[in-house]
Design a protein around this motif. Structure first.
Motif, PDB file in Angstrom:
ATOM      1  N   LYS B  82      22.230 -19.643  31.516  1.00  0.00           N
ATOM      2  CA  LYS B  82      21.678 -19.810  32.862  1.00  0.00           C
ATOM      3  C   LYS B  82      21.574 -21.284  33.256  1.00  0.00           C
ATOM      4  N   ASP B  88      26.798 -18.449  37.627  1.00  0.00           N
ATOM      5  CA  ASP B  88      26.375 -18.383  36.228  1.00  0.00           C
ATOM      6  C   ASP B  88      26.999 -17.208  35.490  1.00  0.00           C
TER       7      ASP B  88
ATOM      8  N   ARG F 103      22.226 -15.464  36.555  1.00  0.00           N
ATOM      9  CA  ARG F 103      21.477 -16.420  37.388  1.00  0.00           C
ATOM     10  C   ARG F 103      20.075 -15.916  37.719  1.00  0.00           C
TER      11      ARG F 103
END
Ligand SMILES: Nc1ncnc2c1ncn2[C@@H]1O[C@H](COP(=O)(O)OP(=O)(O)O)[C@@H](O)[C@H]1O
Ligand SMILES: Nc1ncnc2c1ncn2[C@@H]1O[C@H](COP(=O)(O)OP(=O)(O)O)[C@@H](O)[C@H]1O
Ligand SMILES: Nc1ncnc2c1ncn2[C@@H]1O[C@H](COP(=O)(O)OP(=O)(O)O)[C@@H](O)[C@H]1O
Lengths: 473, 112, 473, 473, 112, 112
Positions: B82, B88, F103
């Motif tokens: 992350k 991501d 994320r």
């Protein structure tokens, strides 16, 4: 992969080439036995002091010749090869490499004789020098009084080699290999040799009362056009042929939708750098002598114009697109090299800065505009060589100065507007002749063997389809 | 057993690998892939013409673990990969019905 | 990708460069029209026999100039480009390529004049030769009596080009492109030209009674320091600037944790080989003449030292790490080339073996020690050029022999310890001046446009972030 | 990765090499101090007019020397490096690079003296010129009257360098690095130097009544064999050694089942092009002078034969396999370069076309036949250099003409069948001597350190196994 | 249907492919991957500094087969890919719910 | 959720990507692979010797979608990737038990 028809046509090609290649050597080896080669035929009349070979001048011209060979392979081969997609890398490199081979043979057999041999009415050279008959170790003062005639011949060969190699950028990624070979044989013979004759040829035909030689010149040269190292003969002519080629062969599959990003820009920069390096031979070698300062002067302005053009292209692109690109700098350098070529023996360093700036701006925008016109000159031969060569030829008419080369002329900025008019004429003649002749030749080749690979082959790429190879494994 | 497939940012690979090793994972397989998603790609310029390259280089980490370890492995990857910025990546978990270690012929959890 | 502020700064840069580029050409083109260029101003007083251009010497110096250009691009460009990560390949290559362009223009405009122009108190040349005013086809006997003055000028240009290009290895993978351009303009003008003047400049200011010219020399040269082909001016200076650069710009992201393995060592070996090839121009060309044996002698010791250093580095690494590496051999060769540079016109072949051995050992350990000191001189400019150049300059004080070059001096091993002291002084002067001046320039550039790309850009790589390109597709 | 035994052996090697390297420099530096170097010893007797260095000739020979260096690295290094699998790329490149280093040192120390030093009965040179003792800036008229003796020495060095480098193609992808080093030291000393002596050496031992020098010649030269630029010494010899090497070291793992496709043919074409470029130095440089037309003539026939051979190979392969390959054209070019080498100073352009055609056909089929014989000459050194060199040496006996070089001889086609017989003898002598000597040397090296890497290392590749590096990351 | 994913040593690919073909498998898909596991990687040296590269080049073979063929395919791969040394790799079997042949639109076993 | 894996001809990638995007698919992952199947490979020549390279370059597109979207995604890929000639490729559908967006930590359909 290839249909029977294609195989048959390939065989026809093969046979044709073989005949071209083999027909003549039988002829002409005889002369290599004659103790005194008939070089005199070509030498200036006996009254003049026999020209003597200078070791320094010869060293420089041989070095220059090797440098110009390097420009075609690996220079241009990699410059172009890096810009195509991976699947076409080898095929593109092959274009330059094999043209080097084909024209090397043609030039020895008939190309040189047609281009520089005894003048026939200003239009073409005779075949008297076929197979280098009479082209030997003694100088030919019509061209270069202090180096062997063969040295002049082979230096010129490298120009005849690179010109068709430049054109290949226009039809990259879709040209059939056999068609390429046929095209090169025809174009070299029917376009390059005559054009070189018009612009550069000279034949001593007698002596005036003062004992000076009377020369018959190629008709463009007779007009007074200045072209030191090949702005018209090499660059405009490759650009004009490229335009014809892009139009006749048509766009690549996927034009406008697929990404044609260069597959390896390190190769391209390597190629561009080798072009720069080799171009010193091209331009400074065109002085055909090391002494007297002309070679040095040509060397200096070549470097200066190149550097300036690279910076200019880079800054213009930076302003236009927000980033300076590496390919832009490399392309600008090539544009500068092209533009300074005709002027390199006639202008000083400050003029060369202006020529470089002009080349950077004009060639950049030429490449941008191409995108709008819609023809697919894949690697921008028109934009760089056509436009750059034209600018260079005109700039010669602007910046030439007798202070730099007393054998040249003054340009517009040095008080002689007439020179610019002559240059314009030479430019027009070259564009029109080469475009039309190339167009016809391409149509003929298309009719005979087909210019273009099939759709399936185009998807597969030149490397596998035309050569059964891949560049990277 | 579960196969955990994580698409992550390439420069996060080393951290992910180390954390998984600490967790007791003994092996993993990594593939270079190109991702397409919310993260916009980049612009490239070619002789003055602009192209948008929508695919972003990513790395796919595949690791097969015993069922009991799966959740912790997912959490670990999530933590290490992350950055908090778009792109991501994702983690996918799929069932694996059998595992074999080629060298020994062992199967099941023992083969991991 | 770039904030508005960055865009604005880029535009300021762009404008600045454009002004630099354009301000001057208007000026000075006038001289290109004058039928007799004012070269006399620079020529030695009339009493001396007019120096004459030798074709062989000129051929050699022009060839050498082309070779030294090749060293920067593609030589150094690929040597460095292969050693960085893939995402920085083009950006790194661009550094060398664009420096070639920038310095080529600067040198013609003011760089050469500052470095070699009419001496002002031993410190700097005047601007009399701005835009090559008065630098023409006649020799300048202060520097080289048998080649055109412009030939000497452009040969020297290539040295001015490669020196800042060498520095770029120190800040590889993180330097902002606009900052690089600004740095090069300043460094070339404020560091290179003065230093070259100190070490090499000579201006004839009169004639003694015997008719020999009285020369004013650059102050380091006046001290009697020997530097045949640029050990101090090129190598120590790039090494010292590299140290300053590594300290000012800081380490790369991920230093110590990420792998910085070279992305393409075939490019690096190609680059190293081209450096070797080009270096014959660098060293043997510095004889500024082909005849007389000096060029040949420099050629021989250059090759010998290089080979020895490559073998030495390889064997030392083999012993130290258990394997001989290809990059080690290539690095050793470059170290040998660096070390023999100042000595190449003064030492014999056996001495060159010793110089090569020293270079291999010292530069290898310098690179190892760097790892312990913790600064991030990414491509080992300090270790190879700084240390190698220092060793070479000192070795010149050890091994120089008048038997090789009567215009030189004897070194310590040939009975003249004084020479070593002079060499030490020259080395110290160079290190201190260049380090301090470079440090200041870098700080100034940092304040003006920012030296370093952002973290995000560094992750992305120079190619995409700075140029919107990728090397491989 | 390497067993203790291997480590120990590596250390033995290392020590050995170090001793070789270091033993001698202590010796011989003395001479570099002598104000008048004892070059006279080597100069022709005083009665003859002192030969004078010509600047143009020297410029050409130095340029040629640099060109021939370029042939080995990067030329041959990349030509070979591109043809192997990715995992062996660096190791293969390293072979050429490190041989350049090793032989450079050997040649200065003893190689040149053994090859060209004062003749001992036509078989070998003495050690009088050890460490270049007496080889200085004055010409040695036995070899080249217009260039420094050192220039001749270093030009010859590059031939001594490339010959063993060519051999490495035979044992590519499986040779142990330490064994390579040992092999090169022995082979260069025990095979190359003697052979070069036999074919090229000349020592003036007195003066006849007319004041002409009486020379003692190497025994093959005395026979009247013609070898302008190294057809026997360089090409047949590398081919014969390659055959021995392929037989002694055995086939690669996976021969006949695995794919050994070239990993990067763009590198290979780049290498081939650099070979072509550099070969102008090889052949035209062998005139050892720029003037007189011989260098130019050699230049022209070199280019012509090369182009013809490339086309021929391509067309033959096209007919045989259905496609013209890029590697075929490049291989053909190299075959042509090889074949024209011995003839380049003796034949005219039309003859060179025939030589090129022969080279293309013969070498293509030699490579095809290899596949049937079953030995694993990995990169076709036998097929290209052995067969091409043999064809070239014989073709010299067919096509040589005194009209081209009055110092040569006429061949069969110009009325002198005797020359062909002499050429056949020279060819046989070279094949037999080199094959046998190489075989023995290889067996000795195998016994001492082991020629071949382990199976595990071969799977891993030379790069990781021998150098702890990988070419691409 | 089952997807068999085998991570094997690269130089074993040809043998595996041939054996599977003999078994009647009509297609497969191969990816170059990097593996991390018990097999330690290799050392690389860069200007005198030493790095350990932990990832080893492997090849991933993916083949989707009818359920009835799965076990034999696994056995075949295991037999052909085995060298008996560390790093021989792993085989993972996962369920596939549907297969389509793009060219014809066929689905299920017939699409294989 | 379902993972749809499609092996397609490389030059069809752009069309497939665009069509999937229109369908509402927000992300996908692409891998360069080599395929072996009915489509025969190509011939390569090396110094006069002939080799047959059986592996054909293909592209693998992986897209994980909510169950409801799966069939339409498969149909879309099939439509766009089809040229009607041998080698058009295959689509494999496998179940996915969990998806995570690194994320944000979101899971399930919301993570797609
Ligand atoms: N539905 C999906 N199927 C397969 N891969 C996906 C999917 N959605 C995203 N990915 C992969 O995850 C990467 C990151 O996704 P992106 O939308 O850019 O960022 P984020 O996950 O932060 O929202 C993509 O580049 C792609 O490789
Ligand atoms: N749990 C795992 N998940 C995914 N891939 C694995 C796993 N374990 C091993 N691998 C793959 O298998 C390869 C071989 O594993 P390794 O542990 O080196 O040898 P072995 O299988 O002989 O014990 C690894 O390089 C990796 O690619
Ligand atoms: N059973 C399979 N398992 C995995 N991949 C397969 C399988 N069959 C085919 N493929 C993949 O699909 C591609 C196309 O298959 P192919 O048999 O050539 O054409 P088609 O699908 O038109 O019959 C192959 O190159 C391979 O990558």
């Amino acid at each position: 992969m290839s249909s029977n028809g294609a195989v048959r046509r390939a065989w026809v090609m093969l046979a044709m080439m073989a005949v071209l290649l083999l027909a003549v050597p039988f002829w002409g080896m005889a002369q290599e036995a004659a103790p005194a080669p008939p070089a005199e035929a070509a030498a200036p009349p006996a009254a003049a002091p026999a020209p003597k070979v200078d070791t320094g001048d010869t060293a420089w011209v041989l070095t220059s010749t090797a440098l110009v060979l390097l420009m075609t392979a690996p220079g241009l081969a990699l410059f172009y090869g890096g810009m195509v997609r991976k699947k076409n890398a080898l095929g593109t490199i092959m274009h330059s490499f094999i043209i080097l081979c084909v024209v090397s043979v043609i030039w020895v057999l008939w190309g040189y004789s047609l281009a520089f041999g005894p003048d026939k009415g200003g239009w073409i050279g005779g075949l008297e020098w076929f197979g280098l008959n009479g082209v030997g170790g003694d100088p030919n003062a019509d061209y270069a009084a202090t180096i062997p005639h063969q040295a002049f011949m082979i230096f010129q060969m490298m120009f005849a080699v690179i010109t068709p190699a430049l054109i290949t950028g226009a039809f990259a990624e879709r040209m059939k290999f056999s068609a390429l070979l046929l095209f090169v044989v025809l174009w070299s013979t029917l376009v390059y040799s005559p054009l070189a004759h018009w612009v550069w040829a000279a034949t001593t035909v007698g002596m005036d009362k003062a004992g000076n030689p009377i020369q018959q010149l190629g008709w463009v040269r007779a007009m007074g056009a200045l072209d030191f190292a090949g702005g018209t003969v090499v660059h405009i002519s490759s650009g004009a042929a490229a335009l014809a080629a892009a139009l006749v062969i048509g766009r690549r599959r996927g034009f406008g939708t697929d990404s044609f990003m260069p597959h390896n820009l390190t190769l391209t920069v390597l190629g561009a750098s080798l072009l720069w390096f080799g171009w010193f031979g091209f331009n400074a070698g065109s002085a055909l002598a090391a002494g007297g300062g002309l070679a040095t002067s040509a060397f200096v302005v070549t470097n200066t114009a190149t550097a300036t053009a690279a910076l200019t292209w880079m800054f213009v692109e930076w302003a236009y697109r927000g980033k300076p690109t590496v390919l832009g700098a490399a392309s600008g350098a090539v544009a500068g090299l092209v533009a300074i070529t005709p002027a390199s023996g006639f202008v000083g360093p400050i003029s060369s800065i202006w020529i470089g700036i002009g080349a950077g701006v004009l060639c950049f925008y030429a490449c941008i505009i191409k995108g709008k016109l819609g023809y697919d000159d894949a690697l921008d031969v028109v934009g760089v060589h056509g436009v750059g060569g034209t600018w260079g030829a005109l700039a010669t008419g602007l910046f030439a100065s007798k202070a730099i080369n007393s054998a040249g002329a003054d340009g517009l900025f040095f008080g002689n507007p007439g020179q610019l008019l002559i240059q314009i004429k030479a430019v027009l003649v070259t564009w029109i002749f080469v475009f039309v002749a190339s167009y016809i030749i391409l149509k003929v080749v298309d009719a005979l063997v087909g210019l273009r690979i099939t759709d399936e082959e185009e998807k597969m790429g030149l490397d596998l389809a035309q050569h059964h190879e891949s560049a990277y494994n | 057993m579960k196969k955990i497939e994580a698409i992550i940012k390439p420069f996060k690979l080393d951290e992910v690998k180390e954390a998984l090793t600490e967790l007791g994972v003994q092996g993993m397989t990594v593939t270079e892939v190109k991702g397409f998603g919310r993260q916009k790609g980049h612009k490239e310029v070619y002789r003055g013409a602009e192209y948008v390259v929508e695919f972003v280089p990513k790395v796919k980490v595949e690791v097969v673990v015993a069922d009991g370890l799966a959740q912790r492995a997912v959490d670990t990857i999530m933590r290490m990969a992350k950055t908090g910025t778009i792109g991501d990546g994702k983690i996918f978990v799929t069932p694996v019905s059998e595992v074999v270690r080629i060298r020994t012929g062992e199967t099941g959890d023992g083969a991991l």
